[in-house]
Enzyme design. Sequence first.
Site, PDB file in Angstrom:
ATOM      1  N   CYS A 125     -27.936  12.782   5.490  1.00 53.75           N
ATOM      2  CA  CYS A 125     -26.765  13.635   5.304  1.00 53.75           C
ATOM      3  C   CYS A 125     -25.979  13.722   6.613  1.00 53.75           C
ATOM      4  O   CYS A 125     -25.882  12.748   7.369  1.00 53.75           O
ATOM      5  CB  CYS A 125     -27.178  15.000   4.770  1.00 53.75           C
ATOM      6  N   ASP A 194     -30.641  23.721   5.583  1.00 47.82           N
ATOM      7  CA  ASP A 194     -29.773  24.748   4.985  1.00 47.82           C
ATOM      8  C   ASP A 194     -30.490  26.085   4.940  1.00 47.82           C
ATOM      9  O   ASP A 194     -29.878  27.130   5.163  1.00 47.82           O
ATOM     10  CB  ASP A 194     -29.325  24.317   3.593  1.00 47.82           C
TER      11      ASP A 194
HETATM   12  C1  RUB Z   1     -25.303  19.530   4.445  1.00 48.28           C
HETATM   13  C2  RUB Z   1     -26.750  19.471   4.803  1.00 48.28           C
HETATM   14  C3  RUB Z   1     -27.096  19.571   6.259  1.00 48.28           C
HETATM   15  C4  RUB Z   1     -27.389  21.037   6.593  1.00 48.28           C
HETATM   16  C5  RUB Z   1     -27.494  21.251   8.090  1.00 48.28           C
HETATM   17  O1  RUB Z   1     -25.088  19.678   3.071  1.00 48.28           O
HETATM   18  O2  RUB Z   1     -27.617  19.426   3.961  1.00 48.28           O
HETATM   19  O3  RUB Z   1     -28.248  18.818   6.547  1.00 48.28           O
HETATM   20  O4  RUB Z   1     -26.351  21.855   6.096  1.00 48.28           O
HETATM   21  O5  RUB Z   1     -26.265  20.951   8.707  1.00 48.28           O
HETATM   22  P1  RUB Z   1     -23.576  19.845   2.530  1.00 48.28           P
HETATM   23  P2  RUB Z   1     -25.856  21.586  10.116  1.00 48.28           P
HETATM   24  O6  RUB Z   1     -22.801  18.645   3.006  1.00 48.28           O
HETATM   25  O7  RUB Z   1     -23.723  19.893   1.046  1.00 48.28           O
HETATM   26  O8  RUB Z   1     -23.024  21.148   3.090  1.00 48.28           O
HETATM   27  O9  RUB Z   1     -26.945  21.147  11.077  1.00 48.28           O
HETATM   28  O10 RUB Z   1     -24.527  20.966  10.428  1.00 48.28           O
HETATM   29  O11 RUB Z   1     -25.802  23.060   9.948  1.00 48.28           O
END
Ligand code: RUB
Length: 307
Positions: A125, A194
């Site tokens: 991701c 998340d």
């Molecule tokens: C994003 C996702 C990321 C976490 C952590 O999912 O799963 O791994 O949110 O991101 P989506 P961060 O694209 O559906 O929001 O480290 O930037 O907080």
Amino acid sequence: MKLDETAESIRTMNIRGAGLIARSAAEALKELAEEYDGESLIEFTEILNKGRDTLVNSRPTAVSLWNAVQATLKNVKNAEDVTSLKETVSRDADIFISNSKKAVETIGRIGANRIKDGDVVLTHCNSKAALSVIKTAYEQGKNISVYATESRPWKQGLLTVKDLSDAGIPVTMIVDSAVRWIMKEIDIAVVGADTICSNGALINKIGTSQIGLAAHEARVPMMVCAESYKFSPKTMEGEIVEIEERDTSEVAENLPPNVRIRNPVFDSTPAEYIDCIATEIGLISPYAAYEVIVNKLGHECLFETEG
Ligand code: RUB
């Protein structure tokens, strides 16, 4: 941006990634507070509470959003007048945002110590915390390369490969289903979060659990990168994290009408597949999640889940 617009941008994923979602929510509440021009403390508090609910309902899975609004509004109940309420919300939003940005940097430094010269890293991701770790390791002069998953259906992997290639880091994109095949070439898997539950389970982008499973099978360590506001006080009360299911048109369109599609966008990786969690308060075991929730997020945020 008005609070309703922020909530809509979170829902439609123009604002995405759990950390950015959290910071944007704090900022939206701050602006909502600053634009209030009435004189009623009761009316003002109601407006803030409504704003909080609108934000929290925009996406269900990332607890960072809930923790951000809790942190921003934590002193509302103590305010004695409209002016002090404005000041308190504005100050608490700024503190949350600034701590959040610092946390991502600190996680980069701490997590990078787990990446060795010559490592091949797998990421999934588009996580700013995970990218902070990978980029810091590279900036330390480590000769690393990265495999990044495409991350269907939204293809956040395209953002990740662009970011890494802009930083000069050798990066290769794979489709999500190539994860187990590629695992024999991987030294460490580095992913974001998340939500982290009180039992140490990680909720992150769909497909994270198959990385955890394949990494565990191949004895490849999996490091999770998570600011402390990704830990969920609500799971201490036994609440099950809601896994968002998004519109099926994101998966495929124009299929025969009798074909069903489902589009769950997060999954749960059990603690036993997680080697460590890099947080801004140190590198911890997933089994220390309870301590993080109690000691870092504080008793006052426990058992106030309606607020
Ligand atoms: C994003 C996702 C990321 C976490 C952590 O999912 O799963 O791994 O949110 O991101 P989506 P961060 O694209 O559906 O929001 O480290 O930037 O907080």
